[in-house]
Motif scaffolding. Sequence first.
Motif, short mmCIF file in Angstrom:
data_model
loop_
_atom_site.label_atom_id
_atom_site.label_comp_id
_atom_site.label_asym_id
_atom_site.label_seq_id
_atom_site.Cartn_x
_atom_site.Cartn_y
_atom_site.Cartn_z
N ILE A 60 -32.44 12.09 -27.81
CA ILE A 60 -32.43 10.69 -27.36
C ILE A 60 -31.22 9.97 -27.93
CG2 ILE A 60 -33.66 8.49 -27.41
CD1 ILE A 60 -36.29 10.15 -27.74
N GLY A 82 -28.49 11.16 -29.11
CA GLY A 82 -27.24 11.74 -28.64
C GLY A 82 -26.89 11.38 -27.20
N GLY A 83 -27.86 10.90 -26.44
CA GLY A 83 -27.61 10.52 -25.05
C GLY A 83 -27.89 11.62 -24.05
N MET A 84 -28.47 12.74 -24.54
CA MET A 84 -28.72 13.89 -23.66
C MET A 84 -29.83 13.63 -22.63
SD MET A 84 -26.79 16.60 -24.48
CE MET A 84 -27.71 17.94 -23.70
N SER A 101 -23.24 7.67 -32.06
CA SER A 101 -24.63 8.02 -31.77
C SER A 101 -24.73 9.47 -31.29
CB SER A 101 -25.26 7.06 -30.77
OG SER A 101 -24.53 7.04 -29.58
N SER A 102 -23.72 9.94 -30.55
CA SER A 102 -23.78 11.33 -30.09
C SER A 102 -23.61 12.30 -31.25
CB SER A 102 -22.74 11.59 -29.00
OG SER A 102 -23.17 10.99 -27.80
N GLY A 116 -26.88 12.21 -33.09
CA GLY A 116 -27.88 12.98 -32.35
C GLY A 116 -27.67 14.47 -32.54
#
Lengths: 152, 145
Positions: free
Chosen positions: A18, A20-22, B12-13, B16
């Motif tokens: 979440i 990470g944007g995946m 943020s990536s 993550g």
Amino acid sequence: MLNLTALLSGLVFGLGLILGGMTNPSKVIGFLDVAGLWDPSLALVMGGAIAVASVAFAVAGRRVRSLLGSPMQIPTKRDLDPRLIGGSLMFGAGWGLAGFCPGPSLVALAQGLMPALLFVVAMLVGMLGYELWTQFNNSNRGATPRPATGAH
Amino acid sequence: MTIDWQHFTPWSSLGGGLLIGLAASMLVLFNGRIAGISGIIGGLLKPQAGEIGWRFAFVLGMLLAPALYGLFAQLPTVEVAALHWQIVIAGLLVGVGTRFGAGCTSGHGVCGISRLSPRSIVATGCFMASGIVTVYLTHHVLSGS
């Protein structure tokens, strides 16, 4: 105890997907769209994950049992066969078409998104189809069932 | 190549990714297993003694993640541009392909590359290339833009 550590691992994995944007298919497609406006974010997701996991795998590779005493089950196959390459090409085509891969689709499903439900049901049908195909092939040849390749 | 700075989320990536790496580390160090999502789900469809509990627990953890994340921050938007029939075909391709190819983005892309498995490095190259070609075809050739 093994179930508790698996639950925590799944939870942290999901949080990472979440953050990470995946879980956003349009972001995944932005990463794969190298000919258009390219969003390199997902390279950082993979890079960050590999940086941490490679340390753990270096430790794990020298152990026979896990910290909780269960056997280390790390794949040992090294041969490149048509199944590996053909399967991966198929997977990539599906990934590029919808922008979902297995993990993020489960997390998006848990957010109650209809397209994710559709994707997960189709994915499970595909996986079941593979199981039936494998069993049919094995029984036709009269061979003992082969263990799953790679066991990822 | 033009970088989409507007949508680029480096911190943020990266964060993550570190969490995903931590999760894969936990599973291999405590359970001795590979955090490959397609393999974990695949094993649930072919039930064997002693193989159900941990897989179910891992999937349950993933399903609980959005609720926990939502307590601390707003969940990122999820935009799906694909049409329903495309989603169904994509799901079938991902289901069959990951089982034949013995892994997906997590099992090959993260865990496999982390342990320098030649099979995983080749598999990751294949699904990246095929994903890039598919997006090129659907977004630039067939859409006429």
